[in-house]
Design a protein around this motif. Structure first.
Motif, PDB file in Angstrom:
ATOM      1  N   LYS A 176       0.910  -1.266  -0.013  1.00  5.70           N
ATOM      2  CA  LYS A 176       0.028  -0.270  -0.132  1.00  5.70           C
ATOM      3  C   LYS A 176       0.869   1.189   0.116  1.00  5.70           C
ATOM      4  N   LYS A 177       1.918   1.231   0.716  1.00  8.66           N
ATOM      5  CA  LYS A 177       2.721   2.322   0.994  1.00  8.66           C
ATOM      6  C   LYS A 177       3.602   2.543  -0.665  1.00  8.66           C
ATOM      7  N   ARG A 181       0.859   3.916  -3.090  1.00 11.73           N
ATOM      8  CA  ARG A 181       0.986   5.561  -2.903  1.00 11.73           C
ATOM      9  C   ARG A 181       1.890   6.436  -3.523  1.00 11.73           C
ATOM     10  N   ALA A 204       0.314   5.978  -7.510  1.00 11.51           N
ATOM     11  CA  ALA A 204      -0.922   6.705  -7.555  1.00 11.51           C
ATOM     12  C   ALA A 204      -0.846   7.895  -8.328  1.00 11.51           C
ATOM     13  N   LYS A 212      -5.311   7.733  -6.485  1.00  8.86           N
ATOM     14  CA  LYS A 212      -5.125   7.297  -5.095  1.00  8.86           C
ATOM     15  C   LYS A 212      -5.879   6.068  -4.711  1.00  8.86           C
TER      16      LYS A 212
END
Length: 695
Positions: A586-587, A590, A594, A599
């Motif tokens: 997830k990090k 982003r 993204a 996002k």
């Protein structure tokens, strides 16, 4: 007048003699004397030091005196000149290797007269002809900052490599006697306060003329401001260090100039090369009022240039403008499709705040193509600013031939309404010889050139098939259920290594598919993508569209046979023993994904609602039956192809994630909600379903 008369008498002498031998033989030294240093100056207050720091940014001190990876203001930046390489000096307050021993008077003398503490002439790579215009008050504030607001760094200066006789510094006394006007800026009382503030910054600390004003026989700037007999030469465009700094008297060049200087971008253009460093170190720090003042001053030059809208030395003879159809009917257009359109888009409008538009771009339209060709040959990075902290890279394409590059550059200079002179292979070769292009990426392979389709007797059908691959949603809307195209996964129209290229693929069909549990042909394989990756409806296998797509695949086969080793085939493997770390994925998403895919994985739309980059999850993305929905298949694709524009390596500056990072981020986005695939019940009828399948 005596300086002008003398210069006219010796203007036939080569600059080498002017700058070196004359001073050495005559022993001339026309240095201005100054009062002795005032050693009783009290320490400056905090406000003066803060003002000095701002002035250091106005003067671009950090860009010139901070080496890549080095300590701030400690020097060591190489500067290429016609006479050799200069290295910027240490201007921290270290007393042994920096300027810590300078008195205020000695500092002012260096800034205005180009003479160091020991009486030695400084090369005008330090723009003291411009700094001479700085007021006494500002010079005191700048001195205060450098002495009290900067940490001293012990770093010896590198010896410059200037060729004889230019390294004879006495000759610089003659040069300064002829060309240096060491007096502070004098306000024009007939102009507004904003105009005068803008003029003061641009002519003085900003030293914009150092790059944007052409040079004379003695390598002096032909004009230091807009007044006088040579005033129209001021900021009219110039070549510096194998870059072309465009005219700032051109309305195209200064359109959105405040945003451009503050952020490195203005919605149409992006800073590159030397200017990216100026934006990063200097102009992003300018106050809004100073940026507005600069805009006021520059617009006055445009109004008073007395020339065409192109400005001096920017007047362009229109070439025949290419229509949209030429994108697919010319060698340059097809080269653009293959190597440029992934970022700059088929319409040349780029992606706002990511990849600059090429349509109506002043750098593209410049009569002198030097900067455009330089960027293409060697690559470049966008400016890092507070508003845009992520830098995007333009990969280098030095591996393309001079003929190919000439075709592509000429195309972009004459497409989408652009009108600029064509570029020849000879020009490309000449520029290539002046710079050092980055080498082609290791492991890249020479994919078939799309321009070669034009020589095929079945070119019309093959070109239609190619267009179906890259404009799938537009041309086959009834068959595409999401917002992807074939080229979303098969990058660069299926020509990129390890991005499921089409090269040699036709030779592998018909073949057995364990997922289908039977032998399938090329048309079956294409329809599998329509049903899964595009969450849509299969094509009629006998339709014109299917025939064209198969024809393109056959052309892309490039002479390979079933048992040949095909370079760059598939996606490249990745170990399934790597365990995904979803929080880390997830990090990474982003941080690295993204900006293009949104996002929330929703993709990126243009102003008209069309997708520039596809969604990675949600109702408009690929379904669970797609190959890319499998974690480790996606990880192999990401590892070799994403994120783009992170480096200057060809073809797309992609990669730079580790295997583990690719697995982490792929596990994150592939397990997000996406459409179901009803046909999944028929998959792998004989077993051997992959462990990372979504069902």
């Amino acid at each position: 007048m005596r300086r002008i008369a003398l210069f006219r008498k010796i203007r036939w002498i080569r600059p080498a003699l002017l700058l070196g031998l004359m001073g050495a033989l005559l022993g001339l030294s026309f240095q201005t004397s100054h009062a002795s240093a005032d050693t009783t100056l009290p320490p400056p207050d905090a406000a003066t030091i803060r003002q000095g720091e701002y002035l250091a940014h106005l003067g671009d001190c950090f860009a010139c005196h901070t080496a890549r990876g080095g300590k701030p203001l400690a020097g060591g930046v190489p500067m290429n000149t016609p006479f050799g390489i200069l290295y910027s000096t240490n201007i921290t307050p270290d007393r042994d290797t920096g300027i810590g021993g300078y008195s205020l008077a000695q500092f002012i003398r260096a800034m205005r007269d180009g003479v160091d503490r020991n009486g030695k002439n400084l090369f005008p790579a330090m723009p003291y002809p411009s700094y001479a215009k700085i007021t006494d008050q500002d010079l005191y504030a700048l001195y205060s900052y450098l002495m009290y607001g900067v940490r001293p760094i012990y770093q010896r200066n590198r010896e410059s490599r200037i060729h004889w006789p230019f390294n004879i510094r006495l000759g610089l006394s003659v040069w300064k006697w002829l060309f240096l006007e060491d007096r502070p800026y004098r306000p024009d009382l007939s102009k507004s306060a904003d105009w005068n503030r803008g003029a003061y910054i641009i002519q003085g600390l900003g030293h914009c003329g150092s790059c944007h004003t052409p040079r004379g026989l003695g390598l002096q700037e032909k004009a230091m401001d807009e007044s006088g007999p040579n005033g129209r030469e001021y900021l009219s465009g110039a070549t510096i260090d194998s870059w072309y700094a465009p005219s700032l008297r051109n309305p195209r060049s200064i359109k959105g100039i405040e945003a451009f200087l503050k952020t490195g971008r203005n919605g149409q253009n992006a800073a590159f090369g030397i200017m990216a460093e100026v934006d990063h170190f200097s102009t992003q720090k300018y106050t809004d009022s100073d940026l507005h003042a600069m805009d006021v001053y520059l617009k006055s030059l445009v109004r008073n240039s007395g020339s065409s809208p192109g400005g001096p030395q920017e007047t362009i003879s229109p070439s025949q403008s290419h229509s949209a159809a030429s994108l697919f009917t010319t060698a340059g257009g097809l080269g653009y499709v293959q190597f440029c359109a992934s970022c700059h888009q088929l319409d040349g409008k780029g992606v706002a705040n990511l990849f600059p538009s090429l349509a109506e771009n002043p750098s593209i339209l410049s009569r002198n193509p030097l900067s455009v060709v330089h960027v293409i040959l060697s690559g470049s990075r966008s400016a890092v600013t507070a508003e845009y902290p992520k830098s995007f890279a333009m990969p280098n394409y030095g591996g393309l031939t001079d003929e190919e590059l000439a075709q592509i550059v000429t195309f972009i200079r004459t497409a989408w309404g652009n009108h600029a002179p064509m570029v020849t292979p000879e020009q490309i070769g000449r520029i290539r010889s002046e710079i050092t292009p980055r080498p082609s990426s290791a492991g890249s392979y020479a994919a078939p050139r799309l321009a070669g389709i034009l020589k095929d007797p079945h070119r019309d059908e093959i070109l239609y098939g190619m267009r179906l691959m890259i404009e799938t949603k537009t041309l086959l809307a009834k068959n595409v259920g999401d917002e992807l195209t074939c080229a979303s996964c098969h990058l660069d129209a299926g020509t990129m290594a390890y991005a499921s290229p089409f090269v040699g693929l036709a030779s592998q069909f018909p073949s057995y598919s364990s997922r289908a549990g039977k032998v399938i042909d090329m048309a079956d394989r294409i329809n599998g993508c329509f049903l899964r990756s595009m969450n849509g409806v299969a094509l009629d296998k006998h339709s014109k569209a299917m025939s064209a797509m198969v024809a393109y695949m056959n052309w892309m086969n490039d002479g390979f046979h079933r048992h040949d080793t095909i370079p760059g085939r598939g996606l490249g493997g990745i170990s399934k023993r790597l365990v995904p770390d979803l929080p880390d994925g997830k990090k990474i998403y982003r941080q690295d994904c993204a900006s293009c895919h949104g996002k929330q994985g929703e993709g990126l739309l243009d102003a008209h609602g069309s997708y520039l980059f596809p969604p990675l999850w949600g109702p408009h993305s690929f379904n669970i039956g797609a190959g890319i929905a499998k974690t480790y298949t996606a990880a192999a694709f990401v590892r070799n192809n994403m994120p783009i524009s992170h480096s200057m390596d060809t073809p797309l500056g992609q990669g730079e994630l580790t295997d583990q990072e690719a697995v982490d981020v792929s596990a994150y986005f592939t397990h997000m909600p996406r459409p179901d695939f009803p046909g999944k019940v028929n998959d792998w009828p004989h077993g051997k379903k992959p462990s990372d399948a979504r069902y």
